[in-house]
Design an enzyme around this catalytic site. Sequence first.
Site, PDB file in Angstrom:
ATOM      1  N   LYS A 163       0.840  -1.215   0.000  1.00  0.00           N
ATOM      2  CA  LYS A 163       0.000   0.000   0.000  1.00  0.00           C
ATOM      3  C   LYS A 163       0.862   1.246   0.000  1.00  0.00           C
ATOM      4  O   LYS A 163       2.016   1.241   0.467  1.00  0.00           O
ATOM      5  CB  LYS A 163      -0.945   0.036   1.201  1.00  0.00           C
ATOM      6  CG  LYS A 163      -0.274   0.158   2.585  1.00  0.00           C
ATOM      7  CD  LYS A 163      -0.047   1.569   3.093  1.00  0.00           C
ATOM      8  CE  LYS A 163       1.033   1.594   4.133  1.00  0.00           C
ATOM      9  NZ  LYS A 163       1.377   2.605   4.935  1.00  0.00           N
ATOM     10  N   ALA A 175       9.274  -0.494   5.701  1.00  0.00           N
ATOM     11  CA  ALA A 175       9.458   0.426   4.575  1.00  0.00           C
ATOM     12  C   ALA A 175       8.323   1.435   4.434  1.00  0.00           C
ATOM     13  O   ALA A 175       8.386   2.318   3.599  1.00  0.00           O
ATOM     14  CB  ALA A 175       9.568  -0.386   3.287  1.00  0.00           C
ATOM     15  N   GLY A 176       7.261   1.280   5.229  1.00  0.00           N
ATOM     16  CA  GLY A 176       6.091   2.144   5.071  1.00  0.00           C
ATOM     17  C   GLY A 176       5.165   1.651   3.980  1.00  0.00           C
ATOM     18  O   GLY A 176       4.275   2.361   3.523  1.00  0.00           O
ATOM     19  N   ALA A 183       3.552  -1.458   4.307  1.00  0.00           N
ATOM     20  CA  ALA A 183       2.633  -2.411   4.957  1.00  0.00           C
ATOM     21  C   ALA A 183       2.839  -3.851   4.504  1.00  0.00           C
ATOM     22  O   ALA A 183       1.859  -4.610   4.394  1.00  0.00           O
ATOM     23  CB  ALA A 183       1.177  -1.977   4.759  1.00  0.00           C
ATOM     24  N   GLY A 214       4.119  -6.499   6.048  1.00  0.00           N
ATOM     25  CA  GLY A 214       3.673  -7.486   7.032  1.00  0.00           C
ATOM     26  C   GLY A 214       2.156  -7.539   7.110  1.00  0.00           C
ATOM     27  O   GLY A 214       1.557  -8.627   7.173  1.00  0.00           O
ATOM     28  N   ASP A 256      -3.095  -1.637   9.742  1.00  0.00           N
ATOM     29  CA  ASP A 256      -3.154  -1.596   8.274  1.00  0.00           C
ATOM     30  C   ASP A 256      -3.786  -2.861   7.686  1.00  0.00           C
ATOM     31  O   ASP A 256      -4.029  -2.929   6.474  1.00  0.00           O
ATOM     32  CB  ASP A 256      -1.739  -1.447   7.680  1.00  0.00           C
ATOM     33  CG  ASP A 256      -1.251  -0.005   7.715  1.00  0.00           C
ATOM     34  OD1 ASP A 256      -2.082   0.904   7.918  1.00  0.00           O
ATOM     35  OD2 ASP A 256      -0.039   0.213   7.541  1.00  0.00           O
TER      36      ASP A 256
HETATM   37  P1  ATP Z   1       3.577  -0.141   7.912  1.00  0.00           P
HETATM   38  O1  ATP Z   1       3.547   0.633   6.647  1.00  0.00           O
HETATM   39  O2  ATP Z   1       2.260  -0.886   8.187  1.00  0.00           O
HETATM   40  O3  ATP Z   1       4.102   0.586   9.101  1.00  0.00           O
HETATM   41  P2  ATP Z   1       6.055  -1.367   7.281  1.00  0.00           P
HETATM   42  O4  ATP Z   1       6.158  -1.495   5.801  1.00  0.00           O
HETATM   43  O5  ATP Z   1       6.732  -0.162   7.864  1.00  0.00           O
HETATM   44  O6  ATP Z   1       4.545  -1.389   7.685  1.00  0.00           O
HETATM   45  P3  ATP Z   1       6.473  -4.165   7.713  1.00  0.00           P
HETATM   46  O7  ATP Z   1       7.039  -4.522   6.391  1.00  0.00           O
HETATM   47  O8  ATP Z   1       5.079  -4.588   7.953  1.00  0.00           O
HETATM   48  O9  ATP Z   1       6.635  -2.599   8.012  1.00  0.00           O
HETATM   49  O10 ATP Z   1       7.467  -4.764   8.810  1.00  0.00           O
HETATM   50  C1  ATP Z   1       7.594  -4.258  10.110  1.00  0.00           C
HETATM   51  C2  ATP Z   1       8.247  -5.338  10.974  1.00  0.00           C
HETATM   52  O11 ATP Z   1       7.285  -6.379  11.202  1.00  0.00           O
HETATM   53  C3  ATP Z   1       9.429  -6.033  10.306  1.00  0.00           C
HETATM   54  O12 ATP Z   1      10.623  -5.403  10.588  1.00  0.00           O
HETATM   55  C4  ATP Z   1       9.372  -7.448  10.862  1.00  0.00           C
HETATM   56  O13 ATP Z   1      10.215  -7.601  11.977  1.00  0.00           O
HETATM   57  C5  ATP Z   1       7.937  -7.642  11.356  1.00  0.00           C
HETATM   58  N1  ATP Z   1       7.175  -8.649  10.559  1.00  0.00           N
HETATM   59  C6  ATP Z   1       6.445  -9.648  11.053  1.00  0.00           C
HETATM   60  N2  ATP Z   1       5.870 -10.360  10.067  1.00  0.00           N
HETATM   61  C7  ATP Z   1       6.247  -9.808   8.903  1.00  0.00           C
HETATM   62  C8  ATP Z   1       5.978 -10.098   7.542  1.00  0.00           C
HETATM   63  N3  ATP Z   1       5.199 -11.114   7.160  1.00  0.00           N
HETATM   64  N4  ATP Z   1       6.535  -9.302   6.611  1.00  0.00           N
HETATM   65  C9  ATP Z   1       7.296  -8.239   6.985  1.00  0.00           C
HETATM   66  N5  ATP Z   1       7.605  -7.943   8.252  1.00  0.00           N
HETATM   67  C10 ATP Z   1       7.081  -8.691   9.220  1.00  0.00           C
END
Ligand code: ATP
Length: 289
Positions: free
Chosen positions: A10, A98-99, A101, A103, A137
Site C-alpha cells: 500500500k 518500509a512504510g 505495509a 507485514g 493496516d
Molecule cells: P507499515 O507501513 O504498516 O508501518 P512497514 O512497511 O513499515 O509497515 P512491515 O514490512 O510490515 O513494516 O514490517 C515491520 C516489521 O514487522 C518487520 O521489521 C518485521 O520484523 C515484522 N514482521 C512480522 N511479520 C512480517 C511479515 N510477514 N513481513 C514483513 N515484516 C514482518
Amino acid sequence: MSLTVKAYAKLNLMLDILSTLPNGYHDLFMVMQSVSLHDLVTLKQNAFGDIAVTCSDSAIPQGEGNLAHKAAQVFFDGTGLSCPGLSIHIEKHIPHAAGLAGGSADAAAVLVGLNRLFDAGLSDRDLVRLGAAIGSDVPFCALGGLMLAQYTGTVLSYLPPLPFGKIVVVKPDCAVSTGEAYRAFDTAERIRHFDRAGMLAGIMQGDMDGVCRRIDNVFEQFIDVPERVVIKGVMRRHFAQSACMSGSGPSVFGIFENEADAEEAARELRRSFKNVFLCDCVDKGCEIV
Ligand code: ATP
C-alpha cells in the site's frame, strides 16, 4: 489443499494524524492505494495440527513472530474452526519496515486465503474486524484499492478509483520503526495538517491535478530520511505529478502520467538505489491466484 495469494503493498496518498487517543493509539486520516508490488503467500493444509510460517527473506521473523502466524491464529479463533495443521510460506518482494505495509499485507492475505481454503464465508466486514485484531493496516490490506482509512486505520470507506498512470516506489537503504515514528509525533511541537476535505472532493470529482497537489504525509515533518530530497528531485525532473513518502517511511513514491517518464525516472534511480519498483495501481488488497 493449497492456494497462493498475492499480497499487495500500500501507499499513503495522504497521511494525517489528528490526535493521540487516550489509549496511546492515534486518530488517523489516511487515503490509501494498493499497488502491484506484492508478496506471494502460499497456504498449505496439512495434518500436523500446528501453524508453521517460513519466509524467503531471512530478515523477517519465521514462525510465531510473523504477522502471518498471528493472522492464522486470529482466523481460527474468530471463526471457531479447528486448525488441522497449516504451513504458510511467504515469498517476499515488498521491502520490510518500509512504510509499504508488507507485514500487514501478508496477514491480510492469510485471512483472505483461509476464508477461501476453509470456505468460512467471512464477509468484507468480518475480514475488517479480524484484521483489526492483527494490526491497523490489515483491514485496508484485506480490501484494498483506493480507500479512506480513519480512526486507528480500522474505519474504512470505499473511494472511486482514479486514473493514475505509473507509480515509481523507492525504498532507500534505511529502516524506520513505525513505533518510533508515532513517538516522534507525540513529542513534536508543531504539526501542519492538510486539506483533507479538498483531497476527498478531488477524488470524488476525479480531479487528478487537485489530488496530486494535495498528496502529503505528516511524518515528513519529523522523520528524517536524508535520501528523500534526492529521490523526489529525480522524480520531479522526470515530470512526476507528485512525490511523497509512504507511511512512516522511508519509501518514497512518485506518480507519473506518462509511462516513459516513469521508466526514465526508475532507470536513473536504480543507479543509486537497489530497491526501485515500477508499479500500477490495483483495485484490491489481496488476490487469490
Ligand atoms: P507499515 O507501513 O504498516 O508501518 P512497514 O512497511 O513499515 O509497515 P512491515 O514490512 O510490515 O513494516 O514490517 C515491520 C516489521 O514487522 C518487520 O521489521 C518485521 O520484523 C515484522 N514482521 C512480522 N511479520 C512480517 C511479515 N510477514 N513481513 C514483513 N515484516 C514482518
